[in-house]
Design an enzyme around this catalytic site. Sequence first.
Site, mmCIF file in Angstrom:
data_model
loop_
_atom_site.group_PDB
_atom_site.id
_atom_site.type_symbol
_atom_site.label_atom_id
_atom_site.label_comp_id
_atom_site.label_asym_id
_atom_site.label_seq_id
_atom_site.Cartn_x
_atom_site.Cartn_y
_atom_site.Cartn_z
ATOM 1 N N ARG A 130 0.012 -3.180 -7.579
ATOM 2 C CA ARG A 130 -0.333 -4.459 -6.935
ATOM 3 C C ARG A 130 -1.789 -4.836 -7.221
ATOM 4 N NH1 ARG A 130 0.056 -3.720 -1.245
ATOM 5 N NH2 ARG A 130 0.304 -1.481 -1.558
ATOM 6 N N TYR A 158 5.476 2.352 -15.068
ATOM 7 C CA TYR A 158 5.937 1.255 -14.213
ATOM 8 C C TYR A 158 6.222 0.010 -15.064
ATOM 9 C CZ TYR A 158 3.804 4.062 -10.513
ATOM 10 O OH TYR A 158 3.468 5.085 -9.656
ATOM 11 N N ASP A 166 1.807 -8.686 -3.097
ATOM 12 C CA ASP A 166 3.192 -8.689 -3.562
ATOM 13 C C ASP A 166 3.912 -9.900 -2.984
ATOM 14 O OD1 ASP A 166 3.833 -8.087 -0.912
ATOM 15 O OD2 ASP A 166 4.287 -5.980 -1.307
ATOM 16 N N ASP A 197 6.339 1.693 -2.828
ATOM 17 C CA ASP A 197 6.408 0.673 -1.785
ATOM 18 C C ASP A 197 7.859 0.395 -1.414
ATOM 19 O OD1 ASP A 197 3.669 0.371 -1.732
ATOM 20 O OD2 ASP A 197 3.643 -1.350 -3.095
#
Length: 301
Positions: A181, A75, A89, A47
């Site tokens: 997310r 992550y 987000d 993103d």
Amino acid sequence: MARKRKGRAVSGWLVVDKPAGITSTAVVNKVRWAFDAQKAGHAGTLDPDATGVLAVALGEATKTVPYITDALKCYRFLVRLGVSTRTDDAEGEVIATSDLRPADDEIAAALAAFRGEIMQIPPQFSAVKIDGERAYDLARDGETVEIAARELWVESLEMIARPDADHVELEMVCGKGGYVRAIARDLGAALGCHGHVQCLRRTWSGPFDAEDGISLDTIDRLARTEELETHLLPLEKGLADLPELPCTPEGAVRLRNGNPGMVISANCEYGDEAWASYQGQPIAVGIYKAGELHPSRVFNL
């Protein structure tokens, strides 16, 4: 007559430590320009607000992109508890809030449901195609669409830190197609308190590590120079999860022409995927069968 492709026939991988505020496509375009390369692509979108490993393939290395896309990735992300947003987000409009704040042991217990083979519904703001259109385009037009749940392998998901009651830092190792997310959104729902991702960093992707990444500023500074070339990793780095099979001189010729070629194998079984090399140079990827590699991709180096 075929049109000649512009740029240099340069091949290899560049590990970029992507900063926040730029799309993955823009990073690929920057790298392609900096190397004056004919062809470039990346192995797994980040993103715009996410940071960390964006592995960019140049030239013939683009043929190895699927092997990095399919590899495990790690992550680290900070979840803001008590708030849901339209985009899942920090950039999105707030759509729900809660005063409830779960304890550490409640969070740790809830994480168990997100490990192993799980079903995940991608965010409304995602690149998933719905009837030929991107979900994020429909979402920007105010539509709420049905997105089918997808399988995701989560190798691990652990709580790393709890900076305060409103935040929890998590680390996840997962397979292809995972939406961090969605993890934050669904964890907030499971805890009954809402949640979204506040910040996100990909620390490694397959064989590529963020610590070895090059910054965009450095790419700009070294663009079109020999020094930038020293940061380029070999094509075969993208084949790290496959066994290497040396091939005979005759095998190399046959493989380069797209035909099965003889290879030397000590650890491959019939039907295994592998890659062939000759004098240290990658020749092809394919399926090993009875002493030969049957190529699916041939490298023109």
